[in-house]
Design a protein around this motif. Sequence first.
Motif, PDB file in Angstrom:
ATOM      1  N   UNK A   1       7.979   3.396 -12.487  1.00 24.08           N
ATOM      2  CA  UNK A   1       6.845   3.050 -11.641  1.00 24.08           C
ATOM      3  C   UNK A   1       6.893   3.746 -10.273  1.00 24.08           C
ATOM      4  N   UNK A   2       7.730   4.735 -10.128  1.00 23.10           N
ATOM      5  CA  UNK A   2       8.038   5.254  -8.795  1.00 23.10           C
ATOM      6  C   UNK A   2       6.824   5.793  -8.034  1.00 23.10           C
ATOM      7  N   UNK A   3       5.782   6.216  -8.748  1.00 17.58           N
ATOM      8  CA  UNK A   3       4.594   6.743  -8.070  1.00 17.58           C
ATOM      9  C   UNK A   3       3.523   5.669  -7.851  1.00 17.58           C
ATOM     10  N   UNK A   4       3.742   4.476  -8.405  1.00 21.58           N
ATOM     11  CA  UNK A   4       2.748   3.401  -8.269  1.00 21.58           C
ATOM     12  C   UNK A   4       2.828   2.741  -6.901  1.00 21.58           C
TER      13      UNK A   4
ATOM     14  N   UNK B   1       0.809  -1.221   0.000  1.00 22.39           N
ATOM     15  CA  UNK B   1       0.000   0.000   0.000  1.00 22.39           C
ATOM     16  C   UNK B   1       0.843   1.274   0.000  1.00 22.39           C
ATOM     17  N   UNK B   2       2.154   1.115  -0.059  1.00 23.49           N
ATOM     18  CA  UNK B   2       3.049   2.255  -0.206  1.00 23.49           C
ATOM     19  C   UNK B   2       3.532   2.333  -1.649  1.00 23.49           C
ATOM     20  N   UNK B   3       3.859   3.533  -2.094  1.00 29.23           N
ATOM     21  CA  UNK B   3       4.396   3.692  -3.448  1.00 29.23           C
ATOM     22  C   UNK B   3       5.809   3.115  -3.506  1.00 29.23           C
ATOM     23  N   UNK B   4       6.299   2.987  -4.727  1.00 29.72           N
ATOM     24  CA  UNK B   4       7.680   2.529  -4.919  1.00 29.72           C
ATOM     25  C   UNK B   4       8.648   3.426  -4.149  1.00 29.72           C
ATOM     26  N   UNK B   5       8.494   4.737  -4.280  1.00 27.78           N
ATOM     27  CA  UNK B   5       9.398   5.659  -3.584  1.00 27.78           C
ATOM     28  C   UNK B   5       9.277   5.533  -2.068  1.00 27.78           C
ATOM     29  N   UNK B   6       8.058   5.337  -1.589  1.00 25.95           N
ATOM     30  CA  UNK B   6       7.874   5.175  -0.140  1.00 25.95           C
ATOM     31  C   UNK B   6       8.502   3.876   0.349  1.00 25.95           C
ATOM     32  N   UNK B   7       8.405   2.805  -0.440  1.00 27.92           N
ATOM     33  CA  UNK B   7       9.086   1.554  -0.104  1.00 27.92           C
ATOM     34  C   UNK B   7      10.596   1.771  -0.020  1.00 27.92           C
ATOM     35  N   UNK B   8      11.144   2.506  -0.976  1.00 23.85           N
ATOM     36  CA  UNK B   8      12.585   2.758  -0.980  1.00 23.85           C
ATOM     37  C   UNK B   8      12.994   3.618   0.218  1.00 23.85           C
TER      38      UNK B   8
END
Length: 240
Positions: A133-136, A96-103
């Motif tokens: 896909x960073x915002x997905x 449920x987090x975006x790619x950037x949030x995961x990173x």
Amino acid sequence: MAETTPILELRNVVSTYGRIRALKGISLKVYDGEIVSVIGANGAGKSTTLMTMCNVVKAVEGDILYKGERINDVAPEKLPPMGLCQVPEGRRIFPRLTVLENLDMGAFFRHGKTQIKDDLERVLDLFPKLRERRRQLGGTLSGGEQQMLAMARALMSRPKVLLLDEPSMGLAPLLVKQIFDIVRMINEQGVTVVLVEQNANLALQAARRGYVLETGRVVMADDADRLLSNPDIRKAYLGE
């Protein structure tokens, strides 16, 4: 590469699930700058070995040494800041987090915004699909992209040793090749890799050395190219 003190070592390690002895006195060494593969059949103890290395599964006997220091009693969450980080089987990203949030989660314990930003760019260069896909949301990515995200998130912790558990699981052959190419690139950038992988052929091709596990024991250890050419290994694990 000086083979004096291993960067990571297990000495006669026993770990259990309840009354079941999953690892039965395993000893192995990993030297700085290597890729070391751990192969074996299902249930041999491969994933348990990685989880024991980072204290997710506790060793009830034996010693786990990292940079020459015993780490048996170090909490698992304290190990990534020390440079020992695992990419678990099944990816386990935050869907449920975006790619950037995961990173960002990979760097949660770090300080220094400039360094983190530089590392983010480096990771996105290594995984161009993640930049796209960073915002997905993580949960909307394909299986291969989720595997890339799990690896990239671990790299954001700046690991010295990366423990990779079954990175090719469930992926199409083309994606598997891509993942292994990235593993080699990560290693070339100075990260030591311990690779648990069901695909023994690919695992040994990528590695410098390998260990073969059977029912919680090391039954063979050698240079990866020797293991690849060993007729017993080829028959048991390479389908020949």
